[in-house]
Design a protein around this motif. Structure first.
Motif, PDB file in Angstrom:
ATOM      1  N   ILE A  40       0.806  -1.217   0.000  1.00 61.30           N
ATOM      2  CA  ILE A  40       0.000   0.000   0.000  1.00 61.30           C
ATOM      3  C   ILE A  40       0.844   1.273   0.000  1.00 61.30           C
ATOM      4  N   GLN A  41       1.896   1.348   0.783  1.00 65.91           N
ATOM      5  CA  GLN A  41       2.732   2.551   0.830  1.00 65.91           C
ATOM      6  C   GLN A  41       3.454   2.774  -0.500  1.00 65.91           C
ATOM      7  N   GLU A  42       3.931   1.718  -1.088  1.00 66.72           N
ATOM      8  CA  GLU A  42       4.601   1.832  -2.392  1.00 66.72           C
ATOM      9  C   GLU A  42       3.596   2.231  -3.466  1.00 66.72           C
ATOM     10  N   ARG A  43       2.374   1.725  -3.395  1.00 61.53           N
ATOM     11  CA  ARG A  43       1.330   2.121  -4.352  1.00 61.53           C
ATOM     12  C   ARG A  43       1.050   3.613  -4.254  1.00 61.53           C
ATOM     13  N   LYS A  44       0.967   4.105  -3.029  1.00 64.26           N
ATOM     14  CA  LYS A  44       0.727   5.538  -2.831  1.00 64.26           C
ATOM     15  C   LYS A  44       1.855   6.357  -3.438  1.00 64.26           C
ATOM     16  N   ARG A  45       3.083   5.921  -3.223  1.00 65.28           N
ATOM     17  CA  ARG A  45       4.240   6.633  -3.765  1.00 65.28           C
ATOM     18  C   ARG A  45       4.234   6.600  -5.287  1.00 65.28           C
ATOM     19  N   LEU A  46       3.994   5.432  -5.853  1.00 68.44           N
ATOM     20  CA  LEU A  46       3.966   5.290  -7.306  1.00 68.44           C
ATOM     21  C   LEU A  46       2.868   6.140  -7.929  1.00 68.44           C
ATOM     22  N   LEU A  47       1.695   6.086  -7.340  1.00 70.63           N
ATOM     23  CA  LEU A  47       0.569   6.855  -7.862  1.00 70.63           C
ATOM     24  C   LEU A  47       0.815   8.354  -7.711  1.00 70.63           C
ATOM     25  N   SER A  48       1.443   8.731  -6.632  1.00 70.81           N
ATOM     26  CA  SER A  48       1.774  10.135  -6.410  1.00 70.81           C
ATOM     27  C   SER A  48       2.648  10.666  -7.545  1.00 70.81           C
ATOM     28  N   GLU A  49       3.633   9.888  -7.944  1.00 72.52           N
ATOM     29  CA  GLU A  49       4.526  10.292  -9.028  1.00 72.52           C
ATOM     30  C   GLU A  49       3.771  10.442 -10.348  1.00 72.52           C
ATOM     31  N   LYS A  50       2.762   9.619 -10.557  1.00 72.47           N
ATOM     32  CA  LYS A  50       1.999   9.673 -11.812  1.00 72.47           C
ATOM     33  C   LYS A  50       0.986  10.802 -11.834  1.00 72.47           C
ATOM     34  N   ILE A  51       0.179  10.950 -10.774  1.00 70.17           N
ATOM     35  CA  ILE A  51      -0.927  11.904 -10.867  1.00 70.17           C
ATOM     36  C   ILE A  51      -0.476  13.360 -10.805  1.00 70.17           C
ATOM     37  N   LYS A  52       0.703  13.613 -10.284  1.00 78.25           N
ATOM     38  CA  LYS A  52       1.141  15.010 -10.222  1.00 78.25           C
ATOM     39  C   LYS A  52       1.369  15.597 -11.610  1.00 78.25           C
ATOM     40  N   ASP A  53       1.458  14.753 -12.612  1.00 77.76           N
ATOM     41  CA  ASP A  53       1.653  15.209 -13.984  1.00 77.76           C
ATOM     42  C   ASP A  53       0.401  15.077 -14.841  1.00 77.76           C
ATOM     43  N   VAL A  54      -0.730  14.725 -14.217  1.00 79.98           N
ATOM     44  CA  VAL A  54      -1.979  14.508 -14.944  1.00 79.98           C
ATOM     45  C   VAL A  54      -3.037  15.475 -14.407  1.00 79.98           C
ATOM     46  N   ASP A  55      -3.774  16.088 -15.308  1.00 82.10           N
ATOM     47  CA  ASP A  55      -4.864  16.965 -14.875  1.00 82.10           C
ATOM     48  C   ASP A  55      -6.026  16.159 -14.350  1.00 82.10           C
ATOM     49  N   PRO A  56      -6.698  16.703 -13.357  1.00 78.25           N
ATOM     50  CA  PRO A  56      -6.689  18.064 -12.834  1.00 78.25           C
ATOM     51  C   PRO A  56      -5.645  18.312 -11.749  1.00 78.25           C
ATOM     52  N   PHE A  57      -4.912  17.269 -11.369  1.00 79.74           N
ATOM     53  CA  PHE A  57      -3.945  17.393 -10.275  1.00 79.74           C
ATOM     54  C   PHE A  57      -2.788  18.324 -10.628  1.00 79.74           C
ATOM     55  N   LYS A  58      -2.311  18.209 -11.843  1.00 86.00           N
ATOM     56  CA  LYS A  58      -1.206  19.058 -12.289  1.00 86.00           C
ATOM     57  C   LYS A  58      -1.586  20.537 -12.158  1.00 86.00           C
ATOM     58  N   THR A  59      -2.764  20.889 -12.645  1.00 84.96           N
ATOM     59  CA  THR A  59      -3.229  22.275 -12.565  1.00 84.96           C
ATOM     60  C   THR A  59      -3.448  22.703 -11.117  1.00 84.96           C
ATOM     61  N   ALA A  60      -4.047  21.842 -10.315  1.00 82.40           N
ATOM     62  CA  ALA A  60      -4.288  22.169  -8.907  1.00 82.40           C
ATOM     63  C   ALA A  60      -2.978  22.437  -8.183  1.00 82.40           C
ATOM     64  N   ILE A  61      -1.982  21.614  -8.416  1.00 80.92           N
ATOM     65  CA  ILE A  61      -0.675  21.800  -7.773  1.00 80.92           C
ATOM     66  C   ILE A  61      -0.037  23.102  -8.241  1.00 80.92           C
ATOM     67  N   GLU A  62      -0.116  23.378  -9.543  1.00 80.07           N
ATOM     68  CA  GLU A  62       0.454  24.621 -10.069  1.00 80.07           C
ATOM     69  C   GLU A  62      -0.212  25.844  -9.432  1.00 80.07           C
ATOM     70  N   ILE A  63      -1.527  25.808  -9.300  1.00 79.95           N
ATOM     71  CA  ILE A  63      -2.255  26.921  -8.684  1.00 79.95           C
ATOM     72  C   ILE A  63      -1.828  27.113  -7.235  1.00 79.95           C
ATOM     73  N   LEU A  64      -1.768  26.009  -6.487  1.00 84.54           N
ATOM     74  CA  LEU A  64      -1.390  26.101  -5.075  1.00 84.54           C
ATOM     75  C   LEU A  64       0.073  26.496  -4.897  1.00 84.54           C
ATOM     76  N   GLU A  65       0.930  26.057  -5.798  1.00 87.27           N
ATOM     77  CA  GLU A  65       2.358  26.411  -5.721  1.00 87.27           C
ATOM     78  C   GLU A  65       2.565  27.914  -5.876  1.00 87.27           C
ATOM     79  N   GLU A  66       1.652  28.580  -6.594  1.00 85.33           N
ATOM     80  CA  GLU A  66       1.787  30.010  -6.835  1.00 85.33           C
ATOM     81  C   GLU A  66       1.373  30.866  -5.641  1.00 85.33           C
ATOM     82  N   THR A  67       0.722  30.273  -4.645  1.00 88.64           N
ATOM     83  CA  THR A  67       0.317  31.036  -3.471  1.00 88.64           C
ATOM     84  C   THR A  67       1.479  31.097  -2.481  1.00 88.64           C
ATOM     85  N   PRO A  68       1.565  32.181  -1.711  1.00 83.00           N
ATOM     86  CA  PRO A  68       2.693  32.340  -0.789  1.00 83.00           C
ATOM     87  C   PRO A  68       2.858  31.189   0.211  1.00 83.00           C
TER      88      PRO A  68
END
Length: 119
Positions: free
Chosen positions: A39-67
């Protein structure tokens, strides 16, 4: 529903969990690694994948721009609607928060009503 089934297949392909060849669906190498992991490895693997897929990619970019890498839920949804205007905003928010929490990429505080990037 047929349309939901095909959406799931499209999502699995976008995450590189499956590959479709000549109408056949099979696990990709990443999909096999994912299925055979704990389960922990699945979470890590999935984390690496979804951060580059929308809507997650856009959400992260938006949040990264806030102070402080967090934003009020209402303001976040207002911005996300500009990018994903055809999707029900409540459904979109739940998807981002649920998968974000699972993968430890994005969190949400009910108390402060803020969505944020995990540190």
């Amino acid at each position: 529903e047929k349309s939901e089934f095909f959406n799931i297949i499209d999502d699995a392909e976008a995450l590189d969990l499956v590959k479709i060849t000549e109408g056949n669906i099979e696990l990709s190498e990443f999909g096999k690694k994912f299925v055979n992991s704990g389960i922990q490895e699945r979470k890590r693997l999935l984390s690496e994948k979804i951060k580059d897929v929308d809507p997650f990619k856009t959400a992260i970019e938006i949040l990264e721009e806030t102070p402080n890498k967090k934003m009020n839920r209402e303001k976040f949804l207002e911005i996300m609607k500009k990018y994903f205007y055809t999707i029900n905003e409540e459904k979109l928010f739940k998807i981002i928060v649920n998968w974000g929490r699972y993968t430890k990429l994005i969190g949400y505080s009910i108390d402060s009503d803020e969505i944020y990037i995990y540190k």
